[in-house]
Design a protein around this motif. Structure first.
Motif, PDB file in Angstrom:
ATOM      1  N   CYS A  89       0.848  -1.190   0.000  1.00 47.75           N
ATOM      2  CA  CYS A  89       0.000   0.000   0.000  1.00 47.75           C
ATOM      3  C   CYS A  89       0.883   1.239   0.000  1.00 47.75           C
ATOM      4  O   CYS A  89       1.841   1.331   0.766  1.00 47.75           O
ATOM      5  N   SER A  90       0.545   2.200  -0.866  1.00 49.61           N
ATOM      6  CA  SER A  90       1.360   3.415  -0.949  1.00 49.61           C
ATOM      7  C   SER A  90       0.842   4.523  -0.036  1.00 49.61           C
ATOM      8  O   SER A  90       1.265   5.671  -0.154  1.00 49.61           O
ATOM      9  N   GLY A  91      -0.080   4.184   0.878  1.00 43.76           N
ATOM     10  CA  GLY A  91      -0.512   5.153   1.891  1.00 43.76           C
ATOM     11  C   GLY A  91      -1.688   5.996   1.443  1.00 43.76           C
ATOM     12  O   GLY A  91      -2.387   5.653   0.481  1.00 43.76           O
ATOM     13  N   ASN A  92      -1.889   7.075   2.150  1.00 40.21           N
ATOM     14  CA  ASN A  92      -2.978   7.999   1.857  1.00 40.21           C
ATOM     15  C   ASN A  92      -2.877   8.492   0.409  1.00 40.21           C
ATOM     16  O   ASN A  92      -1.831   8.959  -0.016  1.00 40.21           O
TER      17      ASN A  92
ATOM     18  N   VAL B 109       3.770   2.307   2.772  1.00 39.41           N
ATOM     19  CA  VAL B 109       4.043   3.736   2.957  1.00 39.41           C
ATOM     20  C   VAL B 109       2.980   4.350   3.875  1.00 39.41           C
ATOM     21  O   VAL B 109       1.811   3.962   3.817  1.00 39.41           O
ATOM     22  N   GLY B 110       3.402   5.298   4.693  1.00 41.07           N
ATOM     23  CA  GLY B 110       2.483   6.138   5.461  1.00 41.07           C
ATOM     24  C   GLY B 110       1.578   5.367   6.400  1.00 41.07           C
ATOM     25  O   GLY B 110       2.047   4.551   7.205  1.00 41.07           O
ATOM     26  N   VAL B 111       0.272   5.639   6.291  1.00 45.92           N
ATOM     27  CA  VAL B 111      -0.693   5.061   7.226  1.00 45.92           C
ATOM     28  C   VAL B 111      -0.749   3.537   7.125  1.00 45.92           C
ATOM     29  O   VAL B 111      -1.143   2.868   8.075  1.00 45.92           O
ATOM     30  N   SER B 112      -0.309   2.969   6.011  1.00 46.61           N
ATOM     31  CA  SER B 112      -0.279   1.505   5.918  1.00 46.61           C
ATOM     32  C   SER B 112       0.892   0.926   6.713  1.00 46.61           C
ATOM     33  O   SER B 112       0.913  -0.259   7.031  1.00 46.61           O
TER      34      SER B 112
ATOM     35  N   THR C 169       1.989   2.767   9.702  1.00 50.12           N
ATOM     36  CA  THR C 169       1.696   3.084  11.111  1.00 50.12           C
ATOM     37  C   THR C 169       0.647   2.142  11.692  1.00 50.12           C
ATOM     38  O   THR C 169       0.745   1.763  12.856  1.00 50.12           O
TER      39      THR C 169
ATOM     40  N   THR D  80       7.480   6.309   6.255  1.00 55.30           N
ATOM     41  CA  THR D  80       6.409   7.243   6.637  1.00 55.30           C
ATOM     42  C   THR D  80       6.916   8.677   6.429  1.00 55.30           C
ATOM     43  O   THR D  80       7.349   9.332   7.369  1.00 55.30           O
TER      44      THR D  80
END
Lengths: 272, 272, 272
Positions: B77-80, B127-130, B132, B150
């Protein structure tokens, strides 16, 4: 590894007021260099106060993005200056212990309340309170010459700097107790394995590698960094002040104990 | 490592209602596959909502023993999805930021409240929220192709997913800050050393090794698993909701800040 | 690795009152040896009570600096004696489960309240509650022959010993869950990497190396050690009692469940 006291930068303001520290402030980096190299940067009462003041100055200066702490000379810091315990009249022990407790609690509070990224550059051996406070830093880079030791029970004393709460979180009680209770000295690599240190560098590369990183960090969005630290500290703030108070209370009792008196007398007679 | 979207199992109920996820439900395993591979599984508002709904469905279905999350294609996942920030009218920033905060807080709450074992299969970069949110999983298996980053302060933002509370517990503040404040990208092996990942597998063996384990786990006594997780989460539940709320509040402010606006503009212009 | 039951030292008082333990008390070291080697030191109800009493005796004896726990024979401890579940009349399950819960809660409380350094010498395999309680020790030394396993869900049960709170702090939820939920057996080296164990010794050197350390520790200032442990435990005491109560409550339910009944029946039928 020996480093000269820092030139105070052009934006350093009245940082020349510090006698035990060499402070610089430029390009968003507030750098605190412990500056009693002939005493291995041992912390006397004046240095406790000045270090705390410097942190407050760095917190309040809007141009400061992050603060750095390092040591002048071969040591990072040899811990509490045992000279703080010298020349106390027998009827002054209680007053002196209580004053020491207040100074220590205020010093640790300045770390708890520091709102910006705080980076330790551990340029050599670290002892006692200069080790325990590392748990309140955000990043800790160490040269491979650094060692870490907290010989509290050897001196009849007990841990401070919130380490009795933070160290078990970093490495588990089984490894924290070896250090905090049983005086184990660890290497920089061991400190990194135990999550007290972020990264270890060969001594010859330490200065250049860490400066590169710090310059890079200081260019990041300032408020983003500060607000990224905020929830981490906010969730623990009350707990940290509580453990700081409790540790200082215990230490004030320790400093008045026969055990501690004997252990410190032994220390001075071995040195003497 | 690329994997085709999962067939929905025969017991999948109306999981076909999800547009951004491919969900299957069989033999006690509820599998959520993030399914926007052309966007590297970036999370748009719809995916936030659907992912949260899927977790609720898995929590409530009495036949489900455990849930699994993985990604379709080469990325986990590349996050938000920064597209979430596109096309906002200047006078709509505040409303949009507040709506984003509510969506995020609800999404993270679904992880906090998930009562069964939650297993992440990190099939590629995260990445990011994926990243955290992995702190709220019970087991995290990663391919050695996975990386974890992140880049919050690069984008003028700040951590979420309870990471500002959980990450320092996993690896100490000194290592958590490098990731959460200073955008450090780490490998799967580093993520395992830092306790974010349970075990790393060579990419060619990742699918078969993890499927074997999951099938085995799904045969264990269901309520025993659920009640084994219960005290761990119960002791932290209040704290986790508190940090989730605080992180979202900080982010809502960040999203309205000049720093964040500039950083995202720079991102789009670099891409554009 | 097999060790003979300890001679009770000259200062041992009435430690001969323990049937399931061999206790010695000399030179500041209170040593508790689990002493049912023919049962791999499985903990029957009597041993729970005696182990708790021994800890209280060590806590109250002013000459005791620290306490040590080890096992007699090849095992450290095989965990809860499943014989505790044998011969229960069908209408007595509830009463028996509740009595078991009270015994367990009292046993764990004795660890939480133990005020002096508590050192585990893990002389061989450790199972179940003898693993989970290690999170309440201050130092844990293990032979490389030791293994650590908590097969709770295999037996339809759930974790105790505050492990659902402490283990995620030691190693992160991603690694704790493998052990506490999914029955993973780990080696001494893995337990050390996961912060459950302080240090691992080759079996041939285990006894001499650990005795040297313990003798050295027992000579340190007694009150300094006790007061160094005090803030660490004090900050967590309320939380630990809370999680102990919750874990015991969950277990009392588990012990009355069909899942647990079936799993234990399977265990006995496999053993034949």
């Amino acid at each position: 590894g020996a480093e000269q006291p820092a030139e105070t930068g052009s934006q350093a303001g009245d940082s020349g007021k510090f006698e035990t520290l060499a402070v610089s402030n430029s390009d968003g980096v507030y750098k605190i260099m412990l500056n009693r190299p002939s005493k291995k940067n041992a912390i006397n009462y004046q240095m406790y106060e000045e270090w705390g003041q410097a942190l407050k100055e760095a917190a309040e200066d809007k141009n400061v993005v992050l603060a750095v702490v390092t040591g002048s000379g071969d040591y990072y810091c040899s811990g509490n200056d045992l000279g703080n315990f010298a020349n106390i009249p027998p009827d002054g022990v209680k007053a002196m212990a209580e004053e020491g407790g207040r100074i220590l609690e205020r010093f640790i509070s300045a770390f708890i309340e520091f709102p910006k990224p705080l980076i330790g550059l551990i340029n050599g051996p670290a002892v006692g309170v200069s080790v325990t406070t590392l748990g309140l830093f955000d990043v800790v880079y160490a040269t491979d010459r650094a060692t870490f030791q907290t010989p509290f029970s050897n001196l009849g004393q007990s841990p401070e700097g919130c380490s009795s709460y933070i160290f078990p979180k970093l490495m588990g009680a089984a490894k924290a107790s070896e250090i905090l209770l049983f005086n184990k000295k660890i290497t920089a690599v061991e400190a990194c394995e135990r999550n007290l240190v972020t990264e270890v560098f060969p001594d010859h590369a330490f200065k250049s590698e860490t400066e590169t990183r710090i310059q890079q960090y200081a260019k990041l969005p300032k408020m983003s960094l500060q607000m990224s630290k905020y929830p981490t500290r906010e969730m623990e703030r009350e707990m940290l002040h509580k453990v700081n108070k409790l540790e200082c209370k215990v230490l004030v009792e320790r400093w008045q104990s026969e055990e501690c008196f004997q252990a410190i007398m032994n220390f001075f007679s071995r040195k003497g």
